[in-house]
Design a protein around this motif. Structure first.
Motif, short mmCIF file in Angstrom:
data_model
loop_
_atom_site.label_atom_id
_atom_site.label_comp_id
_atom_site.label_asym_id
_atom_site.label_seq_id
_atom_site.Cartn_x
_atom_site.Cartn_y
_atom_site.Cartn_z
N ILE A 275 -19.85 37.43 34.75
CA ILE A 275 -19.36 36.46 35.74
C ILE A 275 -20.46 36.16 36.76
O ILE A 275 -20.68 35.00 37.13
N ILE B 259 -11.15 36.03 41.75
CA ILE B 259 -12.00 37.17 41.39
C ILE B 259 -11.62 38.39 42.22
O ILE B 259 -11.35 38.30 43.42
N ARG C 271 -10.87 29.47 40.62
CA ARG C 271 -11.15 30.77 40.01
C ARG C 271 -10.75 31.88 40.98
O ARG C 271 -10.95 31.74 42.19
N GLY D 47 -7.17 39.06 40.69
CA GLY D 47 -8.04 38.12 39.99
C GLY D 47 -8.76 38.80 38.83
O GLY D 47 -8.58 40.00 38.58
N GLU D 48 -9.60 38.05 38.12
CA GLU D 48 -10.39 38.65 37.04
C GLU D 48 -11.43 39.58 37.68
O GLU D 48 -12.01 39.28 38.71
N THR D 49 -11.63 40.73 37.06
CA THR D 49 -12.53 41.72 37.64
C THR D 49 -13.98 41.30 37.50
O THR D 49 -14.45 40.97 36.41
#
Length: 226
Positions: free
Chosen positions: A97, A130, A128, A90-92
């Motif tokens: 965030i 993460i 989403r 996922g997005e770091t």
């Protein structure tokens, strides 16, 4: 804020919410955290939640049906701003965030396990994805705890001195400057005189310079990104 965490191992994530800032946030009624055991929505008499991969391969995969049923049950009672899946690809997670998510109302966090979840969970149910870093843990529970801590501490009223959270590392794209407390001299090492001067504008400028220097030395990539 309300956070619902879907997990195979609720006992693994209970303790972070029983101490310190997270406990106080819950006790104050600022945030609700609910842990949900996915096995309660498992299939057949064995409460099955995982199965072999189509196409073969090592490791079991979390099935879509139990996850879909649990998320549907939660959504029947309220609306959710995000359904987050904790996964290494996922997005770091970063401070930006965390800041965004701290302003949400209701969040579901799905903790992966085994070889991950059926891709259709990610395609159809998750909003989403993460990651907390480029490494693999046994499950998403510890990552979910990290995410919750990063979010909850930013909610107004959780930390008594709210300006403290606003001066943390990464809030302005820089690492935090060095900090000192009493005594002013210890074993030949002294606190910088500027911090004892009482000249607040000069102290602010010193801290700004130190933050920049520390970031340039330790995390120059942050300066590149900004």
């Amino acid at each position: 804020m309300r956070i619902d965490i879907i997990t195979v191992l609720p006992e693994l994530i209970e303790s972070p919410f029983q101490a310190s800032i997270l406990k106080r946030a819950v006790e104050k009624g600022i945030v609700e955290v609910h842990l949900h055991d996915l096995r309660k929505y498992g299939l057949n008499k064995y409460n099955q939640i995982d199965d072999y991969q189509y196409g073969g391969g090592a490791g079991m995969v979390m099935m879509i049906e139990p996850i879909d049923k649990m998320i549907a049950k939660l959504k029947a009672d309220r609306d959710y701003d995000e359904v987050i899946y904790m996964t290494p690809d996922g997005e770091t997670l970063n401070q930006g965030i965390a800041n965004q998510l701290s302003m949400k109302g209701n969040i579901i966090i799905l903790c992966g396990h085994y070889k991950g979840v059926d891709q259709r969970v990610r395609d159809l149910l998750v909003t989403r994805e993460i990651s907390i870093g480029d490494y693999v843990l046994s499950g998403g529970e510890l990552g979910a705890a990290v995410l919750c801590d990063a979010i909850i501490r930013l909610i107004p009223g959780v930390i008594s001195d709210e300006t403290s959270a606003l001066t943390d590392s990464f809030q302005d794209g820089l690492l935090a400057p060095p900090v000192y407390t009493r005594p002013a001299e210890y074993k030949g090492s002294s606190v910088p005189e500027i911090l004892l001067s009482g000249n607040l504008p000069k102290i602010d400028k010193w801290r700004e310079d130190q933050a920049y220097a520390r970031t340039k030395n330790r995390r120059p990539d942050l300066l590149t990104d900004h």
